[in-house]
Design an enzyme around this catalytic site. Structure first.
Site, PDB file in Angstrom:
ATOM      1  N   ASP A   1      -0.710   7.988   3.788  1.00 29.87           N
ATOM      2  CA  ASP A   1      -1.470   7.905   5.034  1.00 29.87           C
ATOM      3  C   ASP A   1      -2.250   9.183   5.290  1.00 29.87           C
ATOM      4  OD1 ASP A   1      -0.574   5.339   5.805  1.00 29.87           O
ATOM      5  OD2 ASP A   1       1.301   6.184   6.581  1.00 29.87           O
TER       6      ASP A   1
ATOM      7  N   TYR B   1       9.807  11.481  -2.601  1.00 28.50           N
ATOM      8  CA  TYR B   1       9.160  12.161  -1.480  1.00 28.50           C
ATOM      9  C   TYR B   1      10.025  13.325  -1.000  1.00 28.50           C
ATOM     10  CZ  TYR B   1       5.811   8.324  -0.742  1.00 28.50           C
ATOM     11  OH  TYR B   1       4.800   7.399  -0.889  1.00 28.50           O
TER      12      TYR B   1
END
Length: 245
Positions: free
Chosen positions: A52, A111
């Site tokens: 994003d 992540y």
């Protein structure tokens, strides 16, 4: 056709995310335009994950096809030259089999989420970490994280706009480590739902602030309702680290 696999790093602060969108600058657009400038070919870049706006990457993987062979090290140099002045760079390039797909060939994604936990903000980490001034109870966060490991219905932690066909995901890693004034959350899974990592972090921070008990994370998971979970953590603290194949 020659298929090239590239590994990319970028700072997402001033970008609209990975995916090309009209009217804004994305990582995909920057790289596709850079490739066109040195190759003369219009390519479609396929990424291993769609980050994003504001999310960073250390090891995003993507692939594209060219009709002619170019030496990988020359591709790296050319992309990095034409991607300027944006904070987007390629640090590895290699030929890949024609059946390789950056997204669909992936077996795991990794992540890291960074939190600066001290009374005053960090200028150095501005837009690169989530600053939380209140002390966080890391052992409680670690205890809560255990409930999320494994295969679950993560509906409570998916964005309302998530387009994934199934909310069932398998979280293979969720480690929380405090180093001085920084807390790092390490997460891995074969794939994630939209906003899943940031929603997990936002919920664990409520545990860290002792607003929630660690056991409440189990209740949130079982609720299968986004409204039951905590707020979405800021994009600035999230880093797409690597993809395994």
């Amino acid at each position: 056709m020659y298929r090239y696999k590239i590994t990319i790093e970028y700072l997402g602060t001033d970008l609209a995310g990975w995916q090309r969108q009209a009217g804004v600058m994305s990582v995909q657009q920057i790289l596709e335009e850079a490739i066109y400038k040195f190759s003369g070919e219009q390519v479609i870049l396929f990424g291993s994950g769609r980050t994003d706006a504001g999310v960073h990457a250390i090891g995003q993987v993507a692939h594209f096809d060219l009709s002619k062979y170019l030496e990988p090290h020359k591709i790296i140099t050319a992309i990095n030259y034409f991607a300027r002045p944006y904070a987007v760079g390629v640090w590895n390039c290699e030929l890949a089999p024609n059946n390789f797909h950056a997204r669909f060939s992936a077996t795991s994604r990794y992540y890291i989420y960074r939190i600066i936990n001290r009374p005053y903000p960090s200028v150095i980490d501005l837009n690169r970490a989530w600053w939380i001034s209140a002390p966080l109870d890391v052992p409680a966060m670690q205890q809560a994280a255990v409930y999320l490991l494994g295969k679950h219905d993560f509906t409570s932690f998916r964005a309302s706009s998530c387009q994934s066909k199934s909310p069932i995901k398998t979280l293979t890693e969720l480690n929380i480590i405090k180093e001085d004034e920084e807390i790092k959350l390490y997460l891995s899974a074969p794939s994630f739902l939209h906003h899943m990592v940031r929603n997990i972090v936002g919920s664990l921070v409520l545990v860290g602030k002792n607003i929630w008990q660690a056991e409440q994370i189990k209740d949130v998971l079982e609720a299968k309702d986004r409204k039951a979970a905590g707020p979405t953590a800021p994009a600035s603290g999230l880093y797409f680290v690597k993809t395994a194949y």
